[in-house]
Design a protein around this motif. Structure first.
Motif, PDB file in Angstrom:
ATOM      1  N   SER A  88     -76.522 -17.943  18.121  1.00 16.23           N
ATOM      2  CA  SER A  88     -76.178 -18.874  19.202  1.00 16.23           C
ATOM      3  C   SER A  88     -76.381 -20.334  18.801  1.00 16.23           C
ATOM      4  CB  SER A  88     -76.995 -18.551  20.450  1.00 16.23           C
ATOM      5  OG  SER A  88     -78.383 -18.722  20.162  1.00 16.23           O
ATOM      6  N   ALA A  89     -76.931 -20.583  17.619  1.00 14.40           N
ATOM      7  CA  ALA A  89     -77.150 -21.960  17.149  1.00 14.40           C
ATOM      8  C   ALA A  89     -75.844 -22.522  16.602  1.00 14.40           C
ATOM      9  CB  ALA A  89     -78.222 -21.989  16.079  1.00 14.40           C
ATOM     10  N   GLN A  90     -75.455 -23.692  17.124  1.00 23.77           N
ATOM     11  CA  GLN A  90     -74.208 -24.332  16.707  1.00 23.77           C
ATOM     12  C   GLN A  90     -74.460 -25.781  16.338  1.00 23.77           C
ATOM     13  OE1 GLN A  90     -70.632 -23.308  18.290  1.00 23.77           O
ATOM     14  NE2 GLN A  90     -71.389 -21.988  19.889  1.00 23.77           N
ATOM     15  N   GLN A  91     -73.623 -26.296  15.451  1.00 26.17           N
ATOM     16  CA  GLN A  91     -73.618 -27.719  15.133  1.00 26.17           C
ATOM     17  C   GLN A  91     -72.281 -28.066  14.508  1.00 26.17           C
ATOM     18  OE1 GLN A  91     -76.787 -28.410  12.370  1.00 26.17           O
ATOM     19  NE2 GLN A  91     -75.560 -27.909  10.603  1.00 26.17           N
ATOM     20  N   ILE A  92     -71.999 -29.356  14.435  1.00 28.30           N
ATOM     21  CA  ILE A  92     -70.790 -29.843  13.788  1.00 28.30           C
ATOM     22  C   ILE A  92     -71.165 -30.258  12.365  1.00 28.30           C
ATOM     23  CG2 ILE A  92     -68.924 -31.542  13.880  1.00 28.30           C
ATOM     24  CD1 ILE A  92     -69.022 -29.604  16.286  1.00 28.30           C
ATOM     25  N   SER A  93     -70.349 -29.847  11.408  1.00 28.86           N
ATOM     26  CA  SER A  93     -70.569 -30.205  10.013  1.00 28.86           C
ATOM     27  C   SER A  93     -69.247 -30.665   9.412  1.00 28.86           C
ATOM     28  CB  SER A  93     -71.107 -29.014   9.220  1.00 28.86           C
ATOM     29  OG  SER A  93     -72.399 -28.675   9.663  1.00 28.86           O
ATOM     30  N   SER A  94     -69.346 -31.222   8.209  1.00 25.70           N
ATOM     31  CA  SER A  94     -68.172 -31.719   7.507  1.00 25.70           C
ATOM     32  C   SER A  94     -68.278 -31.286   6.051  1.00 25.70           C
ATOM     33  CB  SER A  94     -68.139 -33.241   7.625  1.00 25.70           C
ATOM     34  OG  SER A  94     -66.999 -33.776   7.021  1.00 25.70           O
ATOM     35  N   VAL A  95     -67.145 -30.964   5.439  1.00 26.96           N
ATOM     36  CA  VAL A  95     -67.130 -30.599   4.026  1.00 26.96           C
ATOM     37  C   VAL A  95     -66.246 -31.568   3.258  1.00 26.96           C
ATOM     38  CG1 VAL A  95     -65.286 -28.872   4.301  1.00 26.96           C
ATOM     39  CG2 VAL A  95     -66.828 -28.713   2.344  1.00 26.96           C
ATOM     40  N   ASP A  96     -66.771 -32.077   2.163  1.00 25.19           N
ATOM     41  CA  ASP A  96     -66.012 -32.912   1.246  1.00 25.19           C
ATOM     42  C   ASP A  96     -65.184 -31.963   0.388  1.00 25.19           C
ATOM     43  OD1 ASP A  96     -65.385 -34.168  -1.342  1.00 25.19           O
ATOM     44  OD2 ASP A  96     -66.615 -35.830  -0.627  1.00 25.19           O
ATOM     45  N   LEU A  97     -63.868 -32.071   0.438  1.00 28.03           N
ATOM     46  CA  LEU A  97     -63.012 -31.116  -0.253  1.00 28.03           C
ATOM     47  C   LEU A  97     -63.070 -31.228  -1.771  1.00 28.03           C
ATOM     48  CD1 LEU A  97     -59.950 -31.091   2.138  1.00 28.03           C
ATOM     49  CD2 LEU A  97     -61.791 -29.408   1.953  1.00 28.03           C
ATOM     50  N   SER A  98     -63.477 -32.358  -2.311  1.00 26.95           N
ATOM     51  CA  SER A  98     -63.554 -32.486  -3.772  1.00 26.95           C
ATOM     52  C   SER A  98     -64.855 -31.905  -4.325  1.00 26.95           C
ATOM     53  CB  SER A  98     -63.389 -33.940  -4.205  1.00 26.95           C
ATOM     54  OG  SER A  98     -64.444 -34.728  -3.713  1.00 26.95           O
ATOM     55  N   THR A  99     -65.950 -31.981  -3.567  1.00 29.20           N
ATOM     56  CA  THR A  99     -67.247 -31.503  -4.061  1.00 29.20           C
ATOM     57  C   THR A  99     -67.703 -30.209  -3.395  1.00 29.20           C
ATOM     58  OG1 THR A  99     -68.528 -32.722  -2.411  1.00 29.20           O
ATOM     59  CG2 THR A  99     -67.983 -33.891  -4.473  1.00 29.20           C
ATOM     60  N   ARG A 100     -67.091 -29.857  -2.279  1.00 30.92           N
ATOM     61  CA  ARG A 100     -67.481 -28.701  -1.459  1.00 30.92           C
ATOM     62  C   ARG A 100     -68.862 -28.887  -0.824  1.00 30.92           C
ATOM     63  NH1 ARG A 100     -62.697 -28.265  -2.241  1.00 30.92           N
ATOM     64  NH2 ARG A 100     -61.667 -26.382  -2.937  1.00 30.92           N
ATOM     65  N   GLN A 101     -69.348 -30.111  -0.793  1.00 32.22           N
ATOM     66  CA  GLN A 101     -70.639 -30.420  -0.181  1.00 32.22           C
ATOM     67  C   GLN A 101     -70.483 -30.415   1.341  1.00 32.22           C
ATOM     68  OE1 GLN A 101     -73.694 -31.060  -1.679  1.00 32.22           O
ATOM     69  NE2 GLN A 101     -74.520 -31.086   0.388  1.00 32.22           N
ATOM     70  N   VAL A 102     -71.282 -29.573   2.006  1.00 29.94           N
ATOM     71  CA  VAL A 102     -71.275 -29.493   3.467  1.00 29.94           C
ATOM     72  C   VAL A 102     -72.401 -30.367   4.001  1.00 29.94           C
ATOM     73  CG1 VAL A 102     -71.595 -27.984   5.460  1.00 29.94           C
ATOM     74  CG2 VAL A 102     -70.267 -27.184   3.479  1.00 29.94           C
ATOM     75  N   THR A 103     -72.061 -31.236   4.947  1.00 31.07           N
ATOM     76  CA  THR A 103     -73.028 -32.148   5.536  1.00 31.07           C
ATOM     77  C   THR A 103     -73.006 -32.005   7.052  1.00 31.07           C
ATOM     78  OG1 THR A 103     -72.570 -33.709   3.752  1.00 31.07           O
ATOM     79  CG2 THR A 103     -73.722 -34.569   5.694  1.00 31.07           C
ATOM     80  N   PRO A 104     -74.161 -31.691   7.661  1.00 31.53           N
ATOM     81  CA  PRO A 104     -74.206 -31.643   9.124  1.00 31.53           C
ATOM     82  C   PRO A 104     -74.013 -33.041   9.718  1.00 31.53           C
ATOM     83  CG  PRO A 104     -76.129 -30.565   8.151  1.00 31.53           C
ATOM     84  CD  PRO A 104     -75.428 -31.290   7.052  1.00 31.53           C
ATOM     85  N   ILE A 105     -73.336 -33.110  10.852  1.00 36.63           N
ATOM     86  CA  ILE A 105     -73.210 -34.368  11.585  1.00 36.63           C
ATOM     87  C   ILE A 105     -74.514 -34.548  12.365  1.00 36.63           C
ATOM     88  CG2 ILE A 105     -71.890 -35.635  13.332  1.00 36.63           C
ATOM     89  CD1 ILE A 105     -70.293 -35.033  10.738  1.00 36.63           C
ATOM     90  N   PRO A 106     -75.224 -35.658  12.180  1.00 39.64           N
ATOM     91  CA  PRO A 106     -76.517 -35.845  12.851  1.00 39.64           C
ATOM     92  C   PRO A 106     -76.415 -35.692  14.375  1.00 39.64           C
ATOM     93  CG  PRO A 106     -76.182 -37.543  11.197  1.00 39.64           C
ATOM     94  CD  PRO A 106     -74.886 -36.789  11.310  1.00 39.64           C
ATOM     95  N   ASP A 107     -77.423 -35.066  14.942  1.00 39.76           N
ATOM     96  CA  ASP A 107     -77.572 -34.881  16.394  1.00 39.76           C
ATOM     97  C   ASP A 107     -76.423 -34.092  17.025  1.00 39.76           C
ATOM     98  OD1 ASP A 107     -79.988 -36.369  16.381  1.00 39.76           O
ATOM     99  OD2 ASP A 107     -78.821 -38.231  16.425  1.00 39.76           O
TER     100      ASP A 107
END
Length: 178
Positions: free
Chosen positions: A112-131
């Protein structure tokens, strides 16, 4: 042409459409009149929620293999092998492109835990969007400065983050009517 389809998205120029067939979850691309139709995914990958890239050359979607987590994939609009751009123990769904086509923002969930994240398509690095905990269904503004998302259906909040300042604001709260 009478194809049972869902999860439809049109290219920005309005000439192309991508969709998922209802019965087997395969991703297709065609002209809006149904011509030049090609299948972009095959069984056992089940596709959903495709979105055209800003330049119309790629399609991002969430896909799931049997007994696996839902992940984000990108495929050329001309066909080819879909490329998985997220990988992990969390489900990654509901992708949306950045205006420059270099990042994809999505909903990441585990239980049930959700958050918005973003992935850089060149590095595949996933970064959560703060808050962004508890939020889902992100959509990015055409200039990339803002991301709008909603929280759990029970609360029915529409939230907006300024990606430059990382500050969130509430656009609509169904409990208060504003």
């Amino acid at each position: 042409s009478g194809i049972p389809a869902e999860h439809i998205d049109y290219s920005r120029d309005g000439k192309w459409v991508t969709y998922v067939t209802f019965a087997n979850g395969t991703l297709w691309r065609s002209r809006v009149d149904g011509s030049d139709r090609i299948q972009l995914t095959t069984y056992p990958l089940f596709a959903a929620l495709p979105q055209w890239s800003p330049d119309g050359r790629q399609i991002v979607f969430n896909g799931q293999l049997p007994n696996g987590h839902i992940q984000i994939y990108v495929v050329s609009a001309e066909g080819g092998k879909p490329e998985k751009v997220t990988d992990g123990e969390k489900d990654a769904v509901d992708p949306t492109w950045s205006p420059d086509g270099k990042r994809v923002t999505f909903n990441e969930s585990q239980g049930s835990a959700q958050q918005i994240s973003s992935v850089d398509l060149s590095t595949r690095q996933v970064t959560p969007i703060p808050d962004s905990k508890g939020l889902y269904s992100p959509r990015m503004s055409p200039d990339g400065r803002f991301i709008v998302a909603v929280n759990t259906p029970e609360n029915r909040l529409l939230r907006l983050v300024d990606t430059q300042t990382q500050k969130w604001s509430t656009l609509f709260d169904s409990k208060t009517g504003g």
